[in-house]
Design a protein around this motif. Structure first.
Motif, mmCIF file in Angstrom:
data_model
loop_
_atom_site.group_PDB
_atom_site.id
_atom_site.type_symbol
_atom_site.label_atom_id
_atom_site.label_comp_id
_atom_site.label_asym_id
_atom_site.label_seq_id
_atom_site.Cartn_x
_atom_site.Cartn_y
_atom_site.Cartn_z
ATOM 1 N N SER A 41 0.706 -1.241 -0.042
ATOM 2 C CA SER A 41 0.031 -0.049 -0.098
ATOM 3 C C SER A 41 1.043 1.395 -0.001
ATOM 4 N N LYS A 42 1.966 1.152 0.729
ATOM 5 C CA LYS A 42 2.704 2.428 0.864
ATOM 6 C C LYS A 42 3.464 2.606 -0.788
ATOM 7 N N LYS A 43 3.820 1.540 -1.546
ATOM 8 C CA LYS A 43 4.279 1.682 -2.699
ATOM 9 C C LYS A 43 3.206 2.283 -3.767
ATOM 10 N N LEU A 44 2.005 1.792 -3.433
ATOM 11 C CA LEU A 44 1.092 2.463 -4.334
ATOM 12 C C LEU A 44 0.568 3.978 -3.899
ATOM 13 N N ALA A 45 0.824 4.337 -2.774
ATOM 14 C CA ALA A 45 0.426 5.604 -2.388
ATOM 15 C C ALA A 45 1.765 6.575 -2.864
ATOM 16 N N ASP A 46 2.995 5.983 -3.066
ATOM 17 C CA ASP A 46 3.809 6.710 -3.389
ATOM 18 C C ASP A 46 3.766 6.895 -4.972
ATOM 19 N N PHE A 47 3.366 6.076 -5.737
ATOM 20 C CA PHE A 47 3.009 5.752 -7.082
ATOM 21 C C PHE A 47 1.873 6.933 -7.397
ATOM 22 N N GLN A 48 0.973 7.172 -6.504
ATOM 23 C CA GLN A 48 -0.159 8.011 -6.743
ATOM 24 C C GLN A 48 0.455 9.390 -6.661
ATOM 25 N N ASP A 49 1.490 9.599 -6.065
ATOM 26 C CA ASP A 49 2.140 10.953 -5.798
ATOM 27 C C ASP A 49 2.955 11.493 -7.012
ATOM 28 N N VAL A 50 3.270 10.531 -7.663
ATOM 29 C CA VAL A 50 3.917 10.621 -8.943
ATOM 30 C C VAL A 50 3.132 10.695 -10.060
ATOM 31 N N LEU A 51 1.983 9.970 -10.181
ATOM 32 C CA LEU A 51 0.960 10.024 -11.120
ATOM 33 C C LEU A 51 0.411 11.427 -11.240
ATOM 34 N N ALA A 53 1.950 14.235 -10.194
ATOM 35 C CA ALA A 53 2.810 15.146 -10.749
ATOM 36 C C ALA A 53 2.893 15.017 -12.310
ATOM 37 N N HIS A 54 2.785 13.639 -12.630
ATOM 38 C CA HIS A 54 2.903 13.471 -14.170
ATOM 39 C C HIS A 54 1.743 13.809 -14.972
ATOM 40 N N ASN A 55 0.513 13.849 -14.423
ATOM 41 C CA ASN A 55 -0.794 14.320 -14.800
ATOM 42 C C ASN A 55 -1.067 14.090 -16.181
ATOM 43 N N ARG A 56 -0.723 12.801 -16.765
ATOM 44 C CA ARG A 56 -1.296 12.326 -17.966
ATOM 45 C C ARG A 56 -2.159 11.120 -18.026
ATOM 46 N N TYR A 57 -2.397 10.303 -16.813
ATOM 47 C CA TYR A 57 -2.941 9.275 -16.525
ATOM 48 C C TYR A 57 -3.890 9.187 -15.325
ATOM 49 N N SER A 58 -4.965 8.420 -15.279
ATOM 50 C CA SER A 58 -5.806 8.403 -14.156
ATOM 51 C C SER A 58 -6.060 6.934 -13.896
ATOM 52 N N LYS A 265 4.909 -1.224 -13.992
ATOM 53 C CA LYS A 265 5.152 -1.164 -15.391
ATOM 54 C C LYS A 265 5.161 -0.098 -16.236
ATOM 55 N N TYR A 266 4.459 0.833 -15.800
ATOM 56 C CA TYR A 266 4.317 2.284 -16.324
ATOM 57 C C TYR A 266 5.490 3.124 -16.169
ATOM 58 N N GLU A 267 6.680 2.703 -16.850
ATOM 59 C CA GLU A 267 7.991 3.518 -16.458
ATOM 60 C C GLU A 267 7.864 4.750 -16.891
ATOM 61 N N ASN A 268 6.969 5.319 -17.713
ATOM 62 C CA ASN A 268 6.929 6.487 -18.310
ATOM 63 C C ASN A 268 6.136 7.416 -17.390
ATOM 64 N N ILE A 269 5.459 6.751 -16.542
ATOM 65 C CA ILE A 269 5.094 7.726 -15.208
ATOM 66 C C ILE A 269 5.916 8.175 -14.446
ATOM 67 N N LYS A 270 6.587 9.397 -14.461
ATOM 68 C CA LYS A 270 7.362 9.836 -13.650
ATOM 69 C C LYS A 270 7.606 11.429 -13.120
ATOM 70 N N TYR A 271 7.992 11.746 -12.274
ATOM 71 C CA TYR A 271 8.006 13.137 -12.064
ATOM 72 C C TYR A 271 8.670 13.868 -13.209
ATOM 73 N N PRO A 272 8.092 15.154 -13.586
ATOM 74 C CA PRO A 272 8.511 15.902 -14.831
ATOM 75 C C PRO A 272 9.834 16.443 -14.396
ATOM 76 N N GLU A 273 10.379 16.906 -15.781
ATOM 77 C CA GLU A 273 11.721 17.360 -15.571
ATOM 78 C C GLU A 273 11.707 18.894 -15.419
ATOM 79 N N LEU A 274 12.616 19.460 -14.667
ATOM 80 C CA LEU A 274 12.354 20.884 -14.556
ATOM 81 C C LEU A 274 12.775 21.473 -15.992
#
Length: 290
Positions: A41-51, A53-58, A265-274
């Motif tokens: 659950s902790k991993k999922l919660a961390d993933f949601q934070d990245v999700l 910031a990435h702002n392209r998937y739900s 597996k969604y490796e493209n979901i990541k924090y945006p680069e500055l």
């Protein structure tokens, strides 16, 4: 961590619910199940934070099952570590008069999660091809063209509704919604035990309704129509998973594992680069000297 194969529970061909397991413990005691769930659950919660910031998937998590199958507690335990701003839970009960003035999928469309968020459907759009099949009279409340009596609701009607649901899920998937559909497969005996618990435990009395017993009498019909709905609507983009639900703690861990196994597996979901225009060192220096 315990090795759990999520693929084992994914529907890839026509299923018969009566042949599928309702109990699993993964050879773990309750404490170990609880501990491992916390980690996933902790991993999922961390993933949601990245999700976010990435702002392209739900992410849309659909949870369906018979009464007492553990939907509410599963949602509470699997997602309790999430930032509350990143998750929305919708429980679809009998449609309101306003909802009945629209097509049956309207209330589900407007409840879909925004980009960057998790949406949980506790009971789902599948109520419209399960509950309404057991109680066909409910369809008459929709005031549909050419449907004026129960006899007008034939097999073609349900085939068309399944097609509409498949198109609905295909559309939202193609537009960035990652879909999971879970059926909590509880045994009739375990449901009996949980209903008795509601009656015997004063803190759970409020959950009991006489309708629980009336619906229980229709167990075979519900199983038949859930099975048909699953067989008509499993797909690569909107997969169904059959979750053995007699053991609540194991069911929660399994759902969490399936979610994490797919989302990681969604490796493209990541924090945006500055932007190159942003000089972090310069701004750090300014603030340090402020």
């Amino acid at each position: 961590m315990t090795k759990i194969n999520p693929k084992k529970y994914r529907v890839k061909e026509k299923i018969n619910l009566s042949e599928l397991a309702t109990y699993e413990d993964f050879s773990m005691n309750e404490e170990n199940l609880k501990t491992e769930l916390k980690e996933v659950s902790k991993k999922l919660a961390d993933f949601q934070d990245v999700l976010y910031a990435h702002n392209r998937y739900s992410v849309l998590v659909c949870i369906q099952g018979m009464d007492t199958s553990g939907k509410d507690s599963l949602i509470r335990e699997v997602f309790k570590g999430f930032n509350t701003q990143g998750i929305e839970v919708h429980s679809f009960k009998s449609p309101s008069q306003k909802e009945l003035e629209h097509d049956y999928l309207w209330r589900h469309y407007i409840a879909l999660p925004e980009r960057g968020k998790f949406g949980i459907f506790n009971r789902t759009h599948y109520e419209n091809v399960t509950v309404t099949r057991v109680h066909s009279e409910y369809i008459l409340n929709e005031n549909l063209p050419k449907i004026t009596k129960i006899e007008d609701i034939d097999e073609k009607f349900w085939k068309k509704r399944f097609k509409q649901i498949r198109k609905f899920e295909k559309n939202i998937s193609e537009n960035g919604t990652i879909i999971f559909k879970f059926f909590l497969n509880i045994s009739k005996e375990e449901q009996r035990r949980r209903l008795l618990e509601r009656l015997n435990n004063p803190s759970k009395n409020w959950k009991f309704s006489i309708s629980d017993l009336n619906e229980r009498k229709l167990w075979a019909e519900y199983q038949k129509y859930y099975e048909e709905a699953i067989n008509e609507t499993y797909s690569k983009s909107a997969p169904w998973y059959i979750i053995p639900a007699d053991n609540k703690k194991a069911a929660r861990l399994l759902v969490a594992k399936i979610l994490w196994n797919t989302l990681k597996k969604y490796e493209n979901i990541k924090y945006p680069e500055l932007s190159n225009e942003i000089n972090l060192a310069e701004y750090k220096e300014q603030l340090s000297n402020d």
